[in-house]
Design a protein around this motif. Structure first.
Motif, PDB file in Angstrom:
ATOM      1  N   THR A  90       0.790  -1.343   0.125  1.00 34.36           N
ATOM      2  CA  THR A  90      -0.008  -0.009  -0.082  1.00 34.36           C
ATOM      3  C   THR A  90       0.864   1.069  -0.018  1.00 34.36           C
ATOM      4  O   THR A  90       2.200   1.160   0.086  1.00 34.36           O
ATOM      5  CB  THR A  90      -0.930   0.074   1.326  1.00 34.36           C
ATOM      6  OG1 THR A  90       0.024   0.278   2.477  1.00 34.36           O
ATOM      7  CG2 THR A  90      -1.702  -1.451   1.526  1.00 34.36           C
ATOM      8  N   GLN A 125       0.261  -3.427  -6.314  1.00 35.25           N
ATOM      9  CA  GLN A 125      -0.162  -2.173  -5.696  1.00 35.25           C
ATOM     10  C   GLN A 125      -1.882  -2.149  -5.385  1.00 35.25           C
ATOM     11  O   GLN A 125      -2.806  -2.311  -6.231  1.00 35.25           O
ATOM     12  CB  GLN A 125       0.024  -1.106  -6.738  1.00 35.25           C
ATOM     13  CG  GLN A 125      -0.078   0.487  -6.105  1.00 35.25           C
ATOM     14  CD  GLN A 125       0.382   1.571  -7.074  1.00 35.25           C
ATOM     15  OE1 GLN A 125       0.970   1.201  -7.850  1.00 35.25           O
ATOM     16  NE2 GLN A 125      -0.035   2.784  -6.623  1.00 35.25           N
ATOM     17  N   GLU A 127      -4.945  -0.098  -2.799  1.00 35.38           N
ATOM     18  CA  GLU A 127      -5.111   1.341  -2.120  1.00 35.38           C
ATOM     19  C   GLU A 127      -5.233   0.880  -0.699  1.00 35.38           C
ATOM     20  O   GLU A 127      -5.733  -0.430  -0.230  1.00 35.38           O
ATOM     21  CB  GLU A 127      -6.625   1.859  -2.513  1.00 35.38           C
ATOM     22  CG  GLU A 127      -6.659   2.319  -3.959  1.00 35.38           C
ATOM     23  CD  GLU A 127      -8.035   2.812  -4.230  1.00 35.38           C
ATOM     24  OE1 GLU A 127      -8.764   3.012  -3.304  1.00 35.38           O
ATOM     25  OE2 GLU A 127      -8.155   3.062  -5.283  1.00 35.38           O
ATOM     26  N   PHE A 128      -4.864   1.838   0.118  1.00 32.13           N
ATOM     27  CA  PHE A 128      -4.744   1.593   1.847  1.00 32.13           C
ATOM     28  C   PHE A 128      -6.259   1.152   2.086  1.00 32.13           C
ATOM     29  O   PHE A 128      -6.406   0.190   3.043  1.00 32.13           O
ATOM     30  CB  PHE A 128      -4.177   2.799   2.264  1.00 32.13           C
ATOM     31  CG  PHE A 128      -3.971   2.498   3.791  1.00 32.13           C
ATOM     32  CD1 PHE A 128      -2.658   2.053   4.456  1.00 32.13           C
ATOM     33  CD2 PHE A 128      -5.149   2.883   4.592  1.00 32.13           C
ATOM     34  CE1 PHE A 128      -2.687   1.895   5.864  1.00 32.13           C
ATOM     35  CE2 PHE A 128      -4.878   2.524   6.205  1.00 32.13           C
ATOM     36  CZ  PHE A 128      -3.686   2.205   6.595  1.00 32.13           C
ATOM     37  N   VAL A 161       2.296  -2.803   4.961  1.00 33.04           N
ATOM     38  CA  VAL A 161       1.453  -1.677   5.072  1.00 33.04           C
ATOM     39  C   VAL A 161       2.359  -0.743   5.766  1.00 33.04           C
ATOM     40  O   VAL A 161       2.878  -0.963   6.898  1.00 33.04           O
ATOM     41  CB  VAL A 161       0.271  -1.993   5.995  1.00 33.04           C
ATOM     42  CG1 VAL A 161      -0.579  -0.596   6.518  1.00 33.04           C
ATOM     43  CG2 VAL A 161      -0.543  -3.023   5.617  1.00 33.04           C
TER      44      VAL A 161
END
Length: 207
Positions: A90, A125, A127-128, A161
């Motif tokens: 992320t 990749q 999204e957080f 993360v």
């Protein structure tokens, strides 16, 4: 005579104080209040920093037969050596604003690049906010159901993360390797960058 005694006493007192000062040096730092977050990042060897973080993240704990770490920890092999290993990564999120901002996007890109080049890890990749939420209560895994995670786009169950904190003269970076199914953190790496802006020049130390 009294004047000479006074001068002599003053002389020895000055020598004594000078000696004490030399034995107890005080390292003085100049604040970087006039520098922006971006300016401090520009003065930092970020690629080297994230390569170092990646080396720690891609190493698995290795033990001898007796269950103790070997004398030379550098002999431990990377978790993804010789297999088709991939991981979710992320962007980094500011722990004050709970958003990535431009600096977090940069850190995320650097982290992905370092994991790829240093660890030969295949990167996905994400999204957080896809799997995680960061608020005043801390970091929370949003989904722990395998059926929700194991889709065509995301067939990995491990994620790196990243979060960061900017405090004037200091930037602290946190990187966690998390199992998105169980929520367990298998590895956590922290880097604290302390900046000194004496004389208009920016220098720093990494801990």
């Amino acid at each position: 005579m009294s004047i000479n005694k006074t001068a002599l006493a003053t002389f020895f007192l000055a020598i004594f104080l000078t000696g004490c000062a030399s034995q107890n040096p005080v390292k003085r730092y100049s604040t970087c209040s006039g520098k922006s977050f971006n300016q401090l990042l520009e003065s930092t060897e970020l690629k080297l920093l994230f390569n170092d973080i990646a080396r720690e993240l891609c190493k698995e704990p290795c033990l001898t037969e007796g269950g103790t770490p070997p004398e030379n920890m550098s002999t431990c092999s990377s978790a993804n050596d010789g297999n088709d290993y991939s991981i979710l990564v992320t962007d980094f999120v500011d722990i004050q604003s709970f958003t990535p901002a431009s600096q977090g996007l940069l850190m995320g890109e650097l982290m992905r690049g370092s994991l790829s080049s240093v660890c030969s890890t295949k990167i996905t990749q994400v999204e957080f906010a896809k799997f995680f939420n960061l608020n005043e209560k801390g970091l929370v895994v949003l989904s722990r159901k395998v059926s929700e995670i194991k889709k065509d786009d995301y067939d990995q169950t491990e994620a790196i993360v990243g979060t960061y904190s900017y405090l004037n003269n200091k930037i602290v970076i946190f990187a966690r390797k998390i199992n998105v199914v169980s929520g367990k953190i298998s590895r956590m790496v922290t880097r604290e960058i302390d900046y000194n802006c004496a004389g208009g020049n920016v220098s720093y130390t990494v801990n």
